[in-house]
Design an enzyme around this catalytic site. Sequence first.
Site, PDB file in Angstrom:
ATOM      1  N   HIS A   1       0.818  -1.208   0.000  1.00 13.15           N
ATOM      2  CA  HIS A   1       0.000   0.000   0.000  1.00 13.15           C
ATOM      3  C   HIS A   1       0.860   1.270   0.000  1.00 13.15           C
ATOM      4  O   HIS A   1       0.333   2.378   0.037  1.00 13.15           O
ATOM      5  CB  HIS A   1      -0.906  -0.031   1.239  1.00 13.15           C
TER       6      HIS A   1
ATOM      7  N   HIS B   1      -9.281  10.641   2.041  1.00 13.54           N
ATOM      8  CA  HIS B   1      -8.264   9.632   1.788  1.00 13.54           C
ATOM      9  C   HIS B   1      -6.993   9.902   2.600  1.00 13.54           C
ATOM     10  O   HIS B   1      -6.024   9.156   2.527  1.00 13.54           O
ATOM     11  CB  HIS B   1      -7.945   9.581   0.291  1.00 13.54           C
TER      12      HIS B   1
ATOM     13  N   ASP C   1      -0.184  15.830  20.675  1.00 10.17           N
ATOM     14  CA  ASP C   1       0.163  16.890  21.623  1.00 10.17           C
ATOM     15  C   ASP C   1       0.632  18.171  20.928  1.00 10.17           C
ATOM     16  O   ASP C   1       1.461  18.921  21.475  1.00 10.17           O
ATOM     17  CB  ASP C   1       1.241  16.410  22.602  1.00 10.17           C
TER      18      ASP C   1
ATOM     19  N   LYS D   1      -4.303  10.215   5.680  1.00  4.80           N
ATOM     20  CA  LYS D   1      -3.901   9.419   6.833  1.00  4.80           C
ATOM     21  C   LYS D   1      -2.882  10.243   7.628  1.00  4.80           C
ATOM     22  O   LYS D   1      -1.769  10.496   7.162  1.00  4.80           O
ATOM     23  CB  LYS D   1      -3.254   8.101   6.410  1.00  4.80           C
TER      24      LYS D   1
ATOM     25  N   ASP E   1      16.546  11.337  -7.528  1.00  5.04           N
ATOM     26  CA  ASP E   1      17.987  11.387  -7.249  1.00  5.04           C
ATOM     27  C   ASP E   1      18.346  10.889  -5.855  1.00  5.04           C
ATOM     28  O   ASP E   1      19.421  11.209  -5.333  1.00  5.04           O
ATOM     29  CB  ASP E   1      18.534  12.810  -7.446  1.00  5.04           C
TER      30      ASP E   1
ATOM     31  N   LYS F   1       3.154   4.527  -0.895  1.00  7.55           N
ATOM     32  CA  LYS F   1       3.134   5.552  -1.938  1.00  7.55           C
ATOM     33  C   LYS F   1       4.379   6.416  -1.760  1.00  7.55           C
ATOM     34  O   LYS F   1       4.524   7.130  -0.764  1.00  7.55           O
ATOM     35  CB  LYS F   1       1.885   6.446  -1.833  1.00  7.55           C
TER      36      LYS F   1
END
Length: 515
Positions: free
Chosen positions: A165, A407, A414, A409, A172, A167
């Site tokens: 999953h 979508h 704190d 995450k 470079d 991404k």
Amino acid sequence: MPVLLLLLLVLLNGCSSALPVQPSYTLPADGTVLSSHIARQAELHAKGLSGVRLLPNSTDAFTARAELARQAQSSLDLQYYIVQDGLSTRTLLKEVLAAADRGVRVRILLDDTTADGQDTLIATLAAHPNISVRLFNPLHLGRMNGVTRSLGRFLNLSQQHRRMHNKLWMADGKVGIVGGRNIGDEYFDAEPQLNFTDLDLLTVGPVAKDLAGSFDEYWNSALSLPIKTFVWTLPSRRDLAQRRRALDRSLVDAQAADPELYQRLTHYQRTPQLLNWLDDLIWVPAIAMWDAPAKVLASDMPGPELLLATRLSQEIEAVQHELMLVSAYFVPTQRGADYLAERAESGVSIQLLTNSLEATDVPAVHGGYAPYRHELLASGVKLYELRRQPEQKVAFSLTGDSESSLHTKAAIMDRQKVFIGSFNFDPRSMLWNTEVGVLVDSKVLAERVRQLTLEGMSPALSYDVRLERDETGEERLVWWTERDGKRYRLYHEPGGVWRRFNAWIARTVGLERML
């Protein structure tokens, strides 16, 4: 025991076994534009700090990827779960091909899900001498057509259930983009019917170097196989040239069909932004986190040493005052719900932003979340559910400008630390899929993400889910929201019959541990 490890334990108990495009900038004699800018900025900051920049806006997120491909001089490493066809993907592909034309080594690592029915097309891309493509955890049986692939999956459900999953977009080995966005029009506000609300992080310095190392770990894994393994006849360079001509024609057609969208997506070609962004980074302590590729080989629960969740759970456990979670798919399990309730009752402010039933792109997941709302709310956890936004464009930069589905995450701890990546707070991210993300220790960045989250929780964009007593004295869920500047509440969960049915099925048949 840390919350995510607690979740792992409870889940274990319930589990069975064309012509090249020229660079926009003049390259200095002593190195690339990227290298010189990064080195110059790093000299101004303490050793060991990393440079980061939020990419909450979909156009900026697209531009950063396109410009990194355009500026890369030695390597491009791309790692993705899903790559969908569309104008944004084809525009990025043209930049990637142009990079390969000028001698950049391009490595593309895709989860096998993306390769469904696309083996020959993907292998054509790999016909370029500077492009290599590998598939992670590929299905070996029945790749010929839809029927045989379905049969192959049925015969090996355990393997099919475990996916990469991650991404990641690296240039470079020095500049990386990590976050929640896959590659496709819906992630870059280029799809009129749906836009995913998402968040990425542009990174340089030590954390980017570590992210590059995570790519190498996956690329060199025995689970990553060359695309040529799965085609009977390897495409030739002539095949690639033919495909490139078709790509160029499709971009010309797209410009004529929707000039406004085309101009927006290709604005970076006329007005580059990347170097300005690299000069305006926040330099802070940052840690790259990722699951070991071997996680997907576990027959039951993966060992804690393989898991991103092990490290992240320690950070969550250390929260003393405020925890804000943003998760497209939130499935806490009973043990996780109990933990969050206990922390809320002890005085920790806990707020969650996730999808409403009407907004989620996977209604079944809602069935794994909904049963815990009453308990969480009763303990003091605050729940916000992103509304479907089909009617008006919104200014909130963490969401899209069309009908949107969350979508993103992220976790803000704190008001000091923030985690951004591909990791959802659900069993699938913890146990089955591999994930990647970055933990940043910065009040400035944490506050930026916190403010974006608070905007997303506003009544104009989300439902404020509460417990209220009805005329009989019984507590029930209500959804407070706002329309045309007026506050009102719903007594029945917003969402169509089909979505309700999907959520009900998930609850009834006990799919929670698989979500």
